[in-house]
Design a protein around this motif. Structure first.
Motif, PDB file in Angstrom:
ATOM      1  N   ASP A 133       0.671  -1.329  -0.302  1.00 23.53           N
ATOM      2  CA  ASP A 133       0.301  -0.184  -0.643  1.00 23.53           C
ATOM      3  C   ASP A 133       0.844   1.494  -0.290  1.00 23.53           C
ATOM      4  OD1 ASP A 133      -0.131   1.110   2.967  1.00 23.53           O
ATOM      5  OD2 ASP A 133       0.875  -1.094   3.056  1.00 23.53           O
ATOM      6  N   ARG A 134       0.010   1.930  -0.121  1.00 17.39           N
ATOM      7  CA  ARG A 134       0.694   3.283  -0.591  1.00 17.39           C
ATOM      8  C   ARG A 134       1.883   3.748   0.694  1.00 17.39           C
ATOM      9  NH1 ARG A 134      -4.021   5.377  -0.069  1.00 17.39           N
ATOM     10  NH2 ARG A 134      -4.434   5.772  -3.062  1.00 17.39           N
ATOM     11  N   TYR A 135       0.965   3.646   2.296  1.00 16.36           N
ATOM     12  CA  TYR A 135       1.309   3.931   2.981  1.00 16.36           C
ATOM     13  C   TYR A 135       2.960   2.919   4.009  1.00 16.36           C
ATOM     14  CZ  TYR A 135      -2.489   6.832   2.945  1.00 16.36           C
ATOM     15  OH  TYR A 135      -3.751   7.080   2.647  1.00 16.36           O
ATOM     16  N   SER A 136       3.516   1.895   3.582  1.00 14.72           N
ATOM     17  CA  SER A 136       4.250   1.141   3.890  1.00 14.72           C
ATOM     18  C   SER A 136       5.398   1.932   3.191  1.00 14.72           C
ATOM     19  CB  SER A 136       4.311  -0.148   2.938  1.00 14.72           C
ATOM     20  OG  SER A 136       3.460  -0.590   3.813  1.00 14.72           O
ATOM     21  N   ASN A 137       6.707   1.580   4.349  1.00 13.76           N
ATOM     22  CA  ASN A 137       7.616   3.001   3.938  1.00 13.76           C
ATOM     23  C   ASN A 137       8.838   2.143   5.157  1.00 13.76           C
ATOM     24  OD1 ASN A 137       6.762   4.293   6.026  1.00 13.76           O
ATOM     25  ND2 ASN A 137       6.592   5.468   5.477  1.00 13.76           N
ATOM     26  N   TRP A 138       8.715   1.027   5.525  1.00 13.93           N
ATOM     27  CA  TRP A 138       9.559   0.731   6.143  1.00 13.93           C
ATOM     28  C   TRP A 138       9.273  -0.721   6.424  1.00 13.93           C
ATOM     29  CZ3 TRP A 138      10.598  -2.541  10.064  1.00 13.93           C
ATOM     30  CH2 TRP A 138      11.931  -2.603  10.576  1.00 13.93           C
ATOM     31  N   PRO A 139      10.382  -1.358   5.897  1.00 15.68           N
ATOM     32  CA  PRO A 139      12.226  -0.827   5.800  1.00 15.68           C
ATOM     33  C   PRO A 139      11.920  -0.632   4.185  1.00 15.68           C
ATOM     34  CG  PRO A 139      11.993  -3.800   5.322  1.00 15.68           C
ATOM     35  CD  PRO A 139      10.839  -3.372   6.067  1.00 15.68           C
ATOM     36  N   ALA A 140      13.696   0.562   4.631  1.00 19.90           N
ATOM     37  CA  ALA A 140      13.530   1.057   2.829  1.00 19.90           C
ATOM     38  C   ALA A 140      13.364   0.777   2.053  1.00 19.90           C
ATOM     39  CB  ALA A 140      14.608   2.025   2.819  1.00 19.90           C
ATOM     40  N   THR A 141      13.797  -0.770   1.620  1.00 23.32           N
ATOM     41  CA  THR A 141      13.371  -1.633   0.910  1.00 23.32           C
ATOM     42  C   THR A 141      12.079  -1.827   0.060  1.00 23.32           C
ATOM     43  OG1 THR A 141      13.378  -3.595   1.513  1.00 23.32           O
ATOM     44  CG2 THR A 141      15.925  -3.024   1.784  1.00 23.32           C
TER      45      THR A 141
END
Length: 290
Positions: free
Chosen positions: A66-74
Protein backbone atom coordinates in the motif's frame (compact mmCIF):
# COMPACT_ATOMS: atom_id res chain seq x y z
CA UNK A 1 11.63 -53.57 -9.24
CA UNK A 2 9.99 -52.93 -12.58
CA UNK A 3 10.45 -49.39 -13.99
CA UNK A 4 6.73 -48.69 -14.19
CA UNK A 5 6.28 -49.62 -10.50
CA UNK A 6 9.21 -47.42 -9.48
CA UNK A 7 7.65 -44.49 -11.33
CA UNK A 8 4.30 -45.06 -9.64
CA UNK A 9 5.89 -45.15 -6.20
CA UNK A 10 7.84 -41.98 -6.93
CA UNK A 11 4.68 -40.20 -8.11
CA UNK A 12 2.86 -41.27 -4.95
CA UNK A 13 5.72 -40.04 -2.79
CA UNK A 14 5.64 -36.66 -4.52
CA UNK A 15 1.87 -36.44 -4.05
CA UNK A 16 2.34 -37.20 -0.37
CA UNK A 17 4.97 -34.49 -0.07
CA UNK A 18 2.65 -31.95 -1.67
CA UNK A 19 -0.14 -32.96 0.70
CA UNK A 20 2.14 -32.40 3.70
CA UNK A 21 3.06 -28.94 2.40
CA UNK A 22 -0.57 -27.81 2.22
CA UNK A 23 -1.74 -25.92 5.31
CA UNK A 24 -4.52 -23.67 6.58
CA UNK A 25 -4.62 -20.31 8.37
CA UNK A 26 -7.67 -18.84 10.13
CA UNK A 27 -7.73 -15.05 9.81
CA UNK A 28 -9.40 -12.43 12.04
CA UNK A 29 -12.73 -12.87 10.26
CA UNK A 30 -12.73 -16.52 11.26
CA UNK A 31 -12.25 -17.44 7.60
CA UNK A 32 -10.07 -20.50 6.97
CA UNK A 33 -7.65 -19.93 4.08
CA UNK A 34 -5.97 -22.98 2.55
CA UNK A 35 -2.54 -22.78 0.96
CA UNK A 36 -1.14 -25.60 -1.21
CA UNK A 37 2.32 -24.35 -0.20
CA UNK A 38 3.90 -21.28 1.36
CA UNK A 39 2.97 -18.19 -0.73
CA UNK A 40 5.91 -16.67 -2.60
CA UNK A 41 4.15 -13.61 -4.07
CA UNK A 42 2.53 -11.42 -1.41
CA UNK A 43 0.74 -8.07 -1.61
CA UNK A 44 0.40 -6.21 1.71
CA UNK A 45 -2.19 -3.46 2.17
CA UNK A 46 -1.33 -2.62 5.78
CA UNK A 47 2.02 -1.09 6.88
CA UNK A 48 2.22 -3.06 10.12
CA UNK A 49 1.82 -6.32 8.18
CA UNK A 50 4.44 -5.20 5.66
CA UNK A 51 6.85 -4.53 8.53
CA UNK A 52 6.02 -7.87 10.16
CA UNK A 53 6.71 -9.81 6.96
CA UNK A 54 10.08 -8.11 6.64
CA UNK A 55 10.96 -8.57 10.31
CA UNK A 56 10.31 -12.29 9.82
CA UNK A 57 12.99 -12.21 7.13
CA UNK A 58 10.62 -12.59 4.17
CA UNK A 59 10.68 -9.12 2.58
CA UNK A 60 11.74 -10.74 -0.71
CA UNK A 61 8.28 -12.32 -1.07
CA UNK A 62 6.53 -8.94 -1.26
CA UNK A 63 5.57 -7.96 -4.81
CA UNK A 64 3.39 -4.95 -3.93
CA UNK A 65 2.43 -2.76 -0.96
CA UNK A 66 0.00 0.00 0.00
CA UNK A 67 1.02 3.65 -0.37
CA UNK A 68 1.75 4.02 3.36
CA UNK A 69 4.21 1.14 3.70
CA UNK A 70 7.60 2.83 3.95
CA UNK A 71 9.70 0.64 6.26
CA UNK A 72 12.11 -0.97 5.80
CA UNK A 73 13.44 1.24 3.01
CA UNK A 74 13.60 -1.66 0.55
CA UNK A 75 9.79 -1.71 0.23
CA UNK A 76 9.86 1.78 -1.28
CA UNK A 77 11.00 0.21 -4.55
CA UNK A 78 7.91 -2.02 -4.76
CA UNK A 79 4.77 -1.22 -6.79
CA UNK A 80 2.21 0.71 -4.73
CA UNK A 81 -1.40 -0.40 -5.09
CA UNK A 82 -3.41 2.23 -3.23
CA UNK A 83 -4.54 1.85 0.36
CA UNK A 84 -6.74 -0.41 2.42
CA UNK A 85 -9.71 1.91 1.91
CA UNK A 86 -9.06 2.73 -1.76
CA UNK A 87 -7.13 -0.17 -3.25
CA UNK A 88 -6.10 -0.39 -6.88
CA UNK A 89 -7.78 -3.71 -7.62
CA UNK A 90 -6.50 -3.95 -11.19
CA UNK A 91 -2.97 -3.21 -9.98
CA UNK A 92 -3.19 -5.92 -7.33
CA UNK A 93 -4.50 -8.52 -9.79
CA UNK A 94 -1.76 -7.65 -12.27
CA UNK A 95 0.88 -8.57 -9.67
CA UNK A 96 -0.50 -12.15 -9.57
CA UNK A 97 -0.15 -12.55 -5.79
CA UNK A 98 -0.46 -15.90 -4.05
CA UNK A 99 -2.11 -13.99 -1.17
CA UNK A 100 -3.14 -10.47 -0.23
CA UNK A 101 -2.78 -9.54 3.46
CA UNK A 102 -4.79 -6.59 4.73
CA UNK A 103 -6.85 -5.17 7.59
CA UNK A 104 -10.18 -6.73 8.46
CA UNK A 105 -11.79 -3.33 7.86
CA UNK A 106 -10.45 -3.05 4.30
CA UNK A 107 -12.97 -2.46 1.52
CA UNK A 108 -10.94 -4.64 -0.83
CA UNK A 109 -11.75 -8.03 0.69
CA UNK A 110 -14.98 -8.96 -1.10
CA UNK A 111 -13.79 -7.71 -4.49
CA UNK A 112 -10.44 -9.50 -4.29
CA UNK A 113 -12.04 -12.77 -3.23
CA UNK A 114 -14.60 -12.48 -6.03
CA UNK A 115 -11.67 -12.37 -8.45
CA UNK A 116 -10.31 -15.61 -7.05
CA UNK A 117 -7.47 -14.19 -4.96
CA UNK A 118 -6.61 -15.58 -1.53
CA UNK A 119 -7.07 -12.97 1.21
CA UNK A 120 -5.89 -13.05 4.84
CA UNK A 121 -7.36 -10.27 7.01
CA UNK A 122 -5.42 -9.43 10.19
CA UNK A 123 -5.94 -6.31 12.28
CA UNK A 124 -4.04 -5.99 15.58
CA UNK A 125 -5.38 -3.49 18.13
CA UNK A 126 -3.77 -4.62 21.40
CA UNK A 127 -0.44 -6.11 22.51
CA UNK A 128 -2.04 -9.56 22.60
CA UNK A 129 -3.34 -8.98 19.07
CA UNK A 130 0.14 -8.00 17.86
CA UNK A 131 1.63 -11.19 19.29
CA UNK A 132 -1.16 -13.25 17.71
CA UNK A 133 -0.90 -11.53 14.32
CA UNK A 134 2.87 -12.00 14.20
CA UNK A 135 2.19 -15.68 14.83
CA UNK A 136 -0.45 -15.78 12.10
CA UNK A 137 1.92 -14.14 9.61
CA UNK A 138 4.49 -16.75 10.57
CA UNK A 139 1.93 -19.42 9.67
CA UNK A 140 1.15 -17.76 6.32
CA UNK A 141 4.86 -17.53 5.53
CA UNK A 142 5.43 -21.07 6.86
CA UNK A 143 8.46 -20.03 8.93
CA UNK A 144 9.55 -21.84 12.13
CA UNK A 145 7.71 -20.41 15.14
CA UNK A 146 10.59 -20.28 17.62
CA UNK A 147 13.08 -18.58 15.32
CA UNK A 148 10.40 -16.43 13.66
CA UNK A 149 7.30 -15.09 15.43
CA UNK A 150 8.38 -16.08 18.95
CA UNK A 151 11.74 -14.39 18.50
CA UNK A 152 10.18 -11.19 17.11
CA UNK A 153 7.73 -10.97 20.01
CA UNK A 154 10.46 -11.56 22.60
CA UNK A 155 12.43 -8.62 21.17
CA UNK A 156 9.34 -6.37 21.27
CA UNK A 157 8.38 -7.39 24.81
CA UNK A 158 11.91 -7.01 26.16
CA UNK A 159 12.28 -3.61 24.48
CA UNK A 160 9.07 -2.26 26.01
CA UNK A 161 10.14 -3.54 29.44
CA UNK A 162 13.57 -1.92 29.07
CA UNK A 163 11.96 1.41 28.14
CA UNK A 164 9.79 1.23 31.27
CA UNK A 165 12.78 0.43 33.48
CA UNK A 166 14.67 3.42 32.08
CA UNK A 167 12.18 5.92 33.48
CA UNK A 168 12.81 7.74 36.78
CA UNK A 169 10.31 7.36 39.62
CA UNK A 170 9.04 10.94 39.19
CA UNK A 171 7.49 10.00 35.84
CA UNK A 172 5.19 7.37 37.31
CA UNK A 173 1.49 8.26 37.33
CA UNK A 174 1.97 11.22 34.99
CA UNK A 175 -1.40 11.87 33.31
CA UNK A 176 -1.01 11.60 29.52
CA UNK A 177 -3.16 12.43 26.51
CA UNK A 178 -2.07 10.87 23.19
CA UNK A 179 -3.82 12.31 20.13
CA UNK A 180 -3.60 10.03 17.10
CA UNK A 181 -5.56 12.23 14.70
CA UNK A 182 -7.53 15.43 14.53
CA UNK A 183 -11.12 15.18 15.61
CA UNK A 184 -9.69 14.73 18.14
CA UNK A 185 -9.15 10.96 18.13
CA UNK A 186 -7.21 9.59 21.08
CA UNK A 187 -5.30 6.43 21.95
CA UNK A 188 -7.33 4.93 24.80
CA UNK A 189 -6.20 2.55 27.52
CA UNK A 190 -7.38 -0.50 25.55
CA UNK A 191 -5.34 0.32 22.42
CA UNK A 192 -1.85 -1.08 21.86
CA UNK A 193 -0.51 2.45 22.37
CA UNK A 194 -2.46 2.80 25.59
CA UNK A 195 -1.12 -0.55 26.79
CA UNK A 196 2.42 0.65 26.10
CA UNK A 197 1.76 3.80 28.14
CA UNK A 198 0.44 1.63 30.98
CA UNK A 199 3.59 -0.49 30.90
CA UNK A 200 5.61 2.73 31.14
CA UNK A 201 3.74 3.40 34.38
CA UNK A 202 1.80 6.50 33.38
CA UNK A 203 -1.92 7.24 33.50
CA UNK A 204 -3.93 7.56 30.29
CA UNK A 205 -6.74 10.13 30.58
CA UNK A 206 -8.86 8.05 28.15
CA UNK A 207 -10.29 4.99 29.97
CA UNK A 208 -10.93 1.57 28.43
CA UNK A 209 -14.68 2.20 28.51
CA UNK A 210 -14.36 4.71 25.67
CA UNK A 211 -12.74 2.16 23.32
CA UNK A 212 -9.29 1.88 21.77
CA UNK A 213 -9.33 5.00 19.55
CA UNK A 214 -12.36 7.12 20.47
CA UNK A 215 -13.31 10.47 19.01
CA UNK A 216 -13.49 12.84 21.96
CA UNK A 217 -15.36 16.01 22.67
CA UNK A 218 -12.53 18.58 22.92
CA UNK A 219 -14.02 19.73 26.24
CA UNK A 220 -13.27 16.27 27.63
CA UNK A 221 -9.52 16.91 27.28
CA UNK A 222 -9.88 20.36 28.85
CA UNK A 223 -11.63 18.86 31.88
CA UNK A 224 -9.13 16.00 32.14
CA UNK A 225 -6.26 18.54 32.13
CA UNK A 226 -3.38 16.16 31.26
CA UNK A 227 0.18 16.72 32.50
CA UNK A 228 1.71 15.72 29.14
CA UNK A 229 0.35 15.68 25.59
CA UNK A 230 1.78 13.46 22.84
CA UNK A 231 0.85 14.37 19.28
CA UNK A 232 2.19 14.07 15.74
CA UNK A 233 3.56 16.98 13.74
CA UNK A 234 0.82 16.38 11.16
CA UNK A 235 -1.91 17.15 13.73
CA UNK A 236 -0.46 19.72 16.13
CA UNK A 237 -1.25 22.85 14.10
CA UNK A 238 -4.00 24.87 15.79
CA UNK A 239 -4.17 22.61 18.84
CA UNK A 240 -3.48 25.39 21.35
CA UNK A 241 -6.17 27.54 19.71
CA UNK A 242 -8.96 25.06 20.39
CA UNK A 243 -11.51 26.54 22.82
CA UNK A 244 -10.21 26.21 26.36
CA UNK A 245 -7.07 24.30 25.43
CA UNK A 246 -4.67 27.13 26.23
CA UNK A 247 -5.49 26.54 29.88
CA UNK A 248 -4.59 22.83 29.81
CA UNK A 249 -1.60 22.27 32.08
CA UNK A 250 0.45 20.45 29.40
CA UNK A 251 0.03 23.33 26.96
CA UNK A 252 0.39 26.08 29.57
CA UNK A 253 3.66 24.58 30.86
CA UNK A 254 4.88 23.52 27.38
CA UNK A 255 4.80 19.82 28.21
CA UNK A 256 3.86 18.75 24.68
CA UNK A 257 5.83 16.17 22.69
CA UNK A 258 5.46 16.72 18.95
CA UNK A 259 6.59 13.69 16.95
CA UNK A 260 8.03 13.95 13.45
CA UNK A 261 6.21 12.03 10.67
CA UNK A 262 8.69 9.13 10.72
CA UNK A 263 8.33 8.90 14.51
CA UNK A 264 4.54 9.00 14.26
CA UNK A 265 4.68 6.08 11.82
CA UNK A 266 6.55 4.07 14.44
CA UNK A 267 4.13 5.02 17.21
CA UNK A 268 0.85 4.30 15.39
CA UNK A 269 1.78 0.93 13.85
CA UNK A 270 1.06 -2.20 15.90
CA UNK A 271 3.99 -4.29 14.76
CA UNK A 272 7.66 -5.12 15.18
CA UNK A 273 8.74 -1.53 15.96
CA UNK A 274 6.64 -1.26 19.12
CA UNK A 275 9.76 -1.39 21.31
CA UNK A 276 11.08 1.62 19.44
CA UNK A 277 7.71 3.30 19.98
CA UNK A 278 8.05 2.67 23.72
CA UNK A 279 11.49 4.30 23.67
CA UNK A 280 10.06 7.37 21.93
CA UNK A 281 7.31 7.63 24.55
CA UNK A 282 9.84 7.14 27.36
CA UNK A 283 12.08 9.90 26.01
CA UNK A 284 9.07 12.22 25.83
CA UNK A 285 8.21 11.48 29.44
CA UNK A 286 11.79 11.98 30.61
CA UNK A 287 11.88 15.37 28.90
CA UNK A 288 8.37 16.65 29.64
CA UNK A 289 6.90 14.95 32.73
CA UNK A 290 6.61 17.30 35.72
Amino acid sequence: MKPWLRHCLLACALCGLQAVQAFQVTDDRGVVVTFPQAPQRIVSLLPSLTETICELGQCHRLVGVDRYSNWPATVLALPQVGGGMDPNIEGIVALKPDVVVLAQSSRAIVRLESLGLKVVALEPKSHADVRRVIGKMGQVLDVPHETGPARVWRVIDAGVSAAAQSLPARVKNTRVYFEVNRGPYAAGESSFMGETLARLGVKNIVPKALGPFPKLNPEYVVRANPDVIMIGERNVQGMAQRPGWAGIRAIREQRVCVFKPDESDILIRPGPRMAEAARLMAKCLQDKAP
